[in-house]
Design a protein around this motif. Structure first.
Motif, mmCIF file in Angstrom:
data_model
loop_
_atom_site.group_PDB
_atom_site.id
_atom_site.type_symbol
_atom_site.label_atom_id
_atom_site.label_comp_id
_atom_site.label_asym_id
_atom_site.label_seq_id
_atom_site.Cartn_x
_atom_site.Cartn_y
_atom_site.Cartn_z
ATOM 1 N N GLU A 170 -30.596 19.649 -23.202
ATOM 2 C CA GLU A 170 -31.414 20.185 -24.295
ATOM 3 C C GLU A 170 -30.611 21.017 -25.299
ATOM 4 O O GLU A 170 -30.984 21.114 -26.459
ATOM 5 C CB GLU A 170 -32.572 21.016 -23.740
ATOM 6 C CG GLU A 170 -33.645 20.180 -23.065
ATOM 7 C CD GLU A 170 -34.271 19.144 -23.992
ATOM 8 O OE1 GLU A 170 -34.620 19.482 -25.140
ATOM 9 O OE2 GLU A 170 -34.395 17.979 -23.556
ATOM 10 N N SER A 171 -29.500 21.602 -24.862
ATOM 11 C CA SER A 171 -28.682 22.411 -25.772
ATOM 12 C C SER A 171 -27.550 21.604 -26.402
ATOM 13 O O SER A 171 -26.711 22.151 -27.106
ATOM 14 C CB SER A 171 -28.113 23.624 -25.037
ATOM 15 O OG SER A 171 -27.204 23.208 -24.040
ATOM 16 N N GLY A 172 -27.511 20.289 -26.119
ATOM 17 C CA GLY A 172 -26.470 19.428 -26.675
ATOM 18 C C GLY A 172 -25.191 19.402 -25.848
ATOM 19 O O GLY A 172 -24.232 18.735 -26.207
ATOM 20 N N HIS A 173 -25.179 20.095 -24.714
ATOM 21 C CA HIS A 173 -23.988 20.163 -23.859
ATOM 22 C C HIS A 173 -23.856 18.892 -23.023
ATOM 23 O O HIS A 173 -24.851 18.337 -22.563
ATOM 24 C CB HIS A 173 -24.086 21.384 -22.940
ATOM 25 C CG HIS A 173 -22.900 21.551 -22.058
ATOM 26 N ND1 HIS A 173 -22.884 21.142 -20.737
ATOM 27 C CD2 HIS A 173 -21.666 22.067 -22.303
ATOM 28 C CE1 HIS A 173 -21.701 21.400 -20.215
ATOM 29 N NE2 HIS A 173 -20.943 21.967 -21.140
ATOM 30 N N PHE A 174 -22.612 18.434 -22.839
ATOM 31 C CA PHE A 174 -22.355 17.256 -22.003
ATOM 32 C C PHE A 174 -21.168 17.497 -21.084
ATOM 33 O O PHE A 174 -20.292 18.303 -21.375
ATOM 34 C CB PHE A 174 -22.113 16.000 -22.843
ATOM 35 C CG PHE A 174 -20.866 16.056 -23.693
ATOM 36 C CD1 PHE A 174 -19.637 15.659 -23.198
ATOM 37 C CD2 PHE A 174 -20.922 16.519 -25.002
ATOM 38 C CE1 PHE A 174 -18.482 15.720 -23.978
ATOM 39 C CE2 PHE A 174 -19.783 16.574 -25.804
ATOM 40 C CZ PHE A 174 -18.558 16.179 -25.277
ATOM 41 N N ILE A 175 -21.154 16.778 -19.964
ATOM 42 C CA ILE A 175 -20.020 16.702 -19.046
ATOM 43 C C ILE A 175 -19.765 15.223 -18.804
ATOM 44 O O ILE A 175 -20.688 14.477 -18.456
ATOM 45 C CB ILE A 175 -20.309 17.426 -17.712
ATOM 46 C CG1 ILE A 175 -20.548 18.911 -17.967
ATOM 47 C CG2 ILE A 175 -19.159 17.218 -16.735
ATOM 48 C CD1 ILE A 175 -21.008 19.685 -16.737
ATOM 49 N N ILE A 176 -18.532 14.791 -18.994
ATOM 50 C CA ILE A 176 -18.179 13.380 -18.867
ATOM 51 C C ILE A 176 -17.857 13.031 -17.413
ATOM 52 O O ILE A 176 -17.155 13.773 -16.737
ATOM 53 C CB ILE A 176 -16.970 13.041 -19.777
ATOM 54 C CG1 ILE A 176 -17.330 13.284 -21.247
ATOM 55 C CG2 ILE A 176 -16.483 11.623 -19.553
ATOM 56 C CD1 ILE A 176 -18.456 12.420 -21.787
ATOM 57 N N GLU A 177 -18.383 11.876 -16.967
ATOM 58 C CA GLU A 177 -18.103 11.356 -15.629
ATOM 59 C C GLU A 177 -17.361 10.035 -15.745
ATOM 60 O O GLU A 177 -17.760 9.151 -16.500
ATOM 61 C CB GLU A 177 -19.389 11.133 -14.838
ATOM 62 C CG GLU A 177 -19.940 12.373 -14.227
ATOM 63 C CD GLU A 177 -20.983 12.089 -13.158
ATOM 64 O OE1 GLU A 177 -21.042 10.960 -12.637
ATOM 65 O OE2 GLU A 177 -21.747 13.007 -12.858
ATOM 66 N N PHE A 178 -16.296 9.903 -14.966
ATOM 67 C CA PHE A 178 -15.507 8.677 -14.927
ATOM 68 C C PHE A 178 -16.182 7.653 -14.017
ATOM 69 O O PHE A 178 -16.239 6.474 -14.310
ATOM 70 C CB PHE A 178 -14.094 8.989 -14.417
ATOM 71 C CG PHE A 178 -13.180 7.804 -14.393
ATOM 72 C CD1 PHE A 178 -12.692 7.257 -15.564
ATOM 73 C CD2 PHE A 178 -12.798 7.243 -13.189
ATOM 74 C CE1 PHE A 178 -11.842 6.160 -15.547
ATOM 75 C CE2 PHE A 178 -11.940 6.159 -13.158
ATOM 76 C CZ PHE A 178 -11.463 5.614 -14.340
ATOM 77 N N ALA A 179 -16.680 8.122 -12.896
ATOM 78 C CA ALA A 179 -17.403 7.309 -11.919
ATOM 79 C C ALA A 179 -18.281 8.261 -11.132
ATOM 80 O O ALA A 179 -18.129 9.479 -11.227
ATOM 81 C CB ALA A 179 -16.424 6.587 -10.992
ATOM 82 N N ALA A 180 -19.191 7.721 -10.353
ATOM 83 C CA ALA A 180 -20.084 8.567 -9.567
ATOM 84 C C ALA A 180 -19.266 9.557 -8.730
ATOM 85 O O ALA A 180 -18.392 9.150 -7.975
ATOM 86 C CB ALA A 180 -20.957 7.717 -8.668
ATOM 87 N N GLY A 181 -19.515 10.825 -8.934
ATOM 88 C CA GLY A 181 -18.818 11.859 -8.185
ATOM 89 C C GLY A 181 -17.424 12.180 -8.694
ATOM 90 O O GLY A 181 -16.721 12.990 -8.107
ATOM 91 N N SER A 182 -17.000 11.562 -9.781
ATOM 92 C CA SER A 182 -15.661 11.782 -10.329
ATOM 93 C C SER A 182 -15.779 12.177 -11.795
ATOM 94 O O SER A 182 -16.015 11.331 -12.654
ATOM 95 C CB SER A 182 -14.823 10.513 -10.170
ATOM 96 O OG SER A 182 -13.533 10.709 -10.669
#
Length: 129
Positions: free
Chosen positions: A54-66
């Motif tokens: 909702e605040s526009g923040h993201f975290i990138i994932e390479f693969a599930a759990g990574s």
């Protein structure tokens, strides 16, 4: 004996080198929630993705759990488009979402960033015009 042991359990780094990636996305100065942010390696390789909150923040994932993306240059694509989903009963299960982001930030992206080993933070300030 030590060499044999290392060969059996695997010595050194395993898998590709990743850098953690997080940041925020704004469109015309306002947070852009529900957008998919994709990091596509310029030299080829697996695309890593994340979704903005909702605040526009993201975290990138390479693969599930990574978490993270391959180290190197990436074309970044941002999209809000989601197709409508109709269930087997003919009812709309998900109304979908129209694209809010101009093409120069998604299918014709002009955004290039370099992911370094370690922590990376990218704030993407997009404009609708």
């Amino acid at each position: 004996m030590l060499i044999l042991f290392c060969c059996l359990i695997g010595c050194g780094g395993s898998g590709p080198q990743l850098g953690t990636v997080e940041g925020s996305v704004t469109l015309d100065g306002k947070p852009l929630p529900g957008a998919i942010v994709s990091f596509r390696p310029v030299e080829g390789g697996r695309t890593a993705e994340g979704m903005t909150d909702e605040s526009g923040h993201f975290i990138i994932e390479f693969a599930a759990g990574s978490k993270g993306a391959l180290v190197g240059d990436h074309e970044i694509r941002v999209t809000t488009f989601r197709e409508k989903v109709i269930g087997d009963n003919g009812r709309v299960e998900d109304p979908g979402m129209p694209e809010k982001v101009p093409r120069k930030y998604n299918d014709q992206s002009e955004l290039i960033r370099t992911v370094e080993p370690g922590k990376n933070h990218f704030d993407l300030e997009l404009a609708s015009s």
